[in-house]
Write a protein that holds these residues in place. Sequence first.
Motif, PDB file in Angstrom:
ATOM      1  N   ALA A 116       0.939  -1.077  -0.063  1.00 50.17           N
ATOM      2  CA  ALA A 116       0.050  -0.068  -0.018  1.00 50.17           C
ATOM      3  C   ALA A 116       0.865   1.132   0.026  1.00 50.17           C
ATOM      4  O   ALA A 116       1.744   1.159   0.884  1.00 50.17           O
ATOM      5  CB  ALA A 116      -1.026   0.005   1.256  1.00 50.17           C
ATOM      6  N   LYS A 162      -1.531   4.433   1.919  1.00 53.78           N
ATOM      7  CA  LYS A 162      -2.896   3.821   2.374  1.00 53.78           C
ATOM      8  C   LYS A 162      -3.697   3.181   1.073  1.00 53.78           C
ATOM      9  O   LYS A 162      -4.888   2.603   1.175  1.00 53.78           O
ATOM     10  CB  LYS A 162      -3.618   4.791   3.168  1.00 53.78           C
ATOM     11  CG  LYS A 162      -2.890   4.849   4.485  1.00 53.78           C
ATOM     12  CD  LYS A 162      -4.055   5.458   5.304  1.00 53.78           C
ATOM     13  CE  LYS A 162      -3.785   7.129   5.142  1.00 53.78           C
ATOM     14  NZ  LYS A 162      -4.808   7.864   6.217  1.00 53.78           N
ATOM     15  N   LYS A 163      -3.015   3.177  -0.073  1.00 53.49           N
ATOM     16  CA  LYS A 163      -3.908   2.751  -1.180  1.00 53.49           C
ATOM     17  C   LYS A 163      -3.225   1.349  -1.800  1.00 53.49           C
ATOM     18  O   LYS A 163      -2.063   1.708  -2.118  1.00 53.49           O
ATOM     19  CB  LYS A 163      -4.028   3.532  -2.158  1.00 53.49           C
ATOM     20  CG  LYS A 163      -4.723   4.843  -2.023  1.00 53.49           C
ATOM     21  CD  LYS A 163      -6.319   4.522  -1.906  1.00 53.49           C
ATOM     22  CE  LYS A 163      -7.069   5.977  -1.473  1.00 53.49           C
ATOM     23  NZ  LYS A 163      -7.880   5.536  -0.277  1.00 53.49           N
ATOM     24  N   THR A 164      -3.830   0.365  -1.814  1.00 52.27           N
ATOM     25  CA  THR A 164      -3.232  -1.165  -2.350  1.00 52.27           C
ATOM     26  C   THR A 164      -2.833  -0.618  -3.983  1.00 52.27           C
ATOM     27  O   THR A 164      -3.683  -0.152  -4.714  1.00 52.27           O
ATOM     28  CB  THR A 164      -3.978  -2.160  -2.311  1.00 52.27           C
ATOM     29  OG1 THR A 164      -4.477  -2.152  -0.905  1.00 52.27           O
ATOM     30  CG2 THR A 164      -3.248  -3.274  -2.659  1.00 52.27           C
ATOM     31  N   ALA A 171       3.255   0.596   3.201  1.00 53.21           N
ATOM     32  CA  ALA A 171       3.025  -0.644   4.093  1.00 53.21           C
ATOM     33  C   ALA A 171       3.157  -1.871   3.378  1.00 53.21           C
ATOM     34  O   ALA A 171       2.759  -1.935   2.246  1.00 53.21           O
ATOM     35  CB  ALA A 171       1.658  -0.400   4.636  1.00 53.21           C
ATOM     36  N   LEU A 211       1.900  -5.687   3.318  1.00 52.43           N
ATOM     37  CA  LEU A 211       0.547  -6.082   4.103  1.00 52.43           C
ATOM     38  C   LEU A 211       0.484  -7.685   3.757  1.00 52.43           C
ATOM     39  O   LEU A 211       0.039  -8.102   2.769  1.00 52.43           O
ATOM     40  CB  LEU A 211      -0.595  -5.482   3.678  1.00 52.43           C
ATOM     41  CG  LEU A 211      -0.718  -3.862   3.577  1.00 52.43           C
ATOM     42  CD1 LEU A 211      -1.908  -3.447   2.728  1.00 52.43           C
ATOM     43  CD2 LEU A 211      -0.566  -3.348   4.784  1.00 52.43           C
TER      44      LEU A 211
END
Lengths: 147, 77
Positions: B50, B53-55, B69, B71
């Motif tokens: 991400a 915060k966007k995949t 991030a 995940l």
Amino acid sequence: MSERKIKNIFSQGPIPATFIAESIQKHSSQTAIGGHSIFLGQVRADETEQGKVKAIDYTAFEEMALEKMHQIREEIFAKYPITCMHVHHSLGQVQAGEICLFVFSSSAHRKAAIDSCNEIVERIKAELPIWGKEIMENDSHQWKVNK
Amino acid sequence: MKVELTLFGQLADIAGRTKFQLQDIPDTDTLQKKIHEMYPEMANMSYSIAVNKKTIHENTVFEGDANVALLPPFSGG
């Protein structure tokens, strides 16, 4: 698009049964509701190769999870004629037998409540960045895999 | 270009930390290569990335400093 604000769904530790009872009670003034659907996720004492699960320790990418949950909430409200929906998920340790997920949807007629509740649970498990670490009775651990 | 990296689940276990910074990383492909050099175990693991915060689903060029991030497969509920 919508004026609904981002709600927190996370709380530390297990979800108490009294909290669930109070949530139900709070809806008694909303007399347009004809049906509630509730899903409760409970930590299962799985027998694994590592040992027997005694607890799950939950962590989440909270900000991303809350944004995603907001999007799911909007889509569910657009898809089903429901009056309200509530989602609560545990963080930190939850012992076997305790509640870690509480999903509650309400509608005038049962089908929308039941179907939306089911879809919310499935989407939470598939789409929210949350991880469960299974803690065994012998204190070893492994990361949970959703089936 | 500064990348602020956050690791979750078993990826944080492998790295022994949840956050660190990397410098001079132009895109996510370079970032992954760098991470797999640092932690070869991660090269065989399934995880998504991400960016802010966007995949993402393909190589993504960083426009300025980025929060990234890693995940692992989700296991909530």
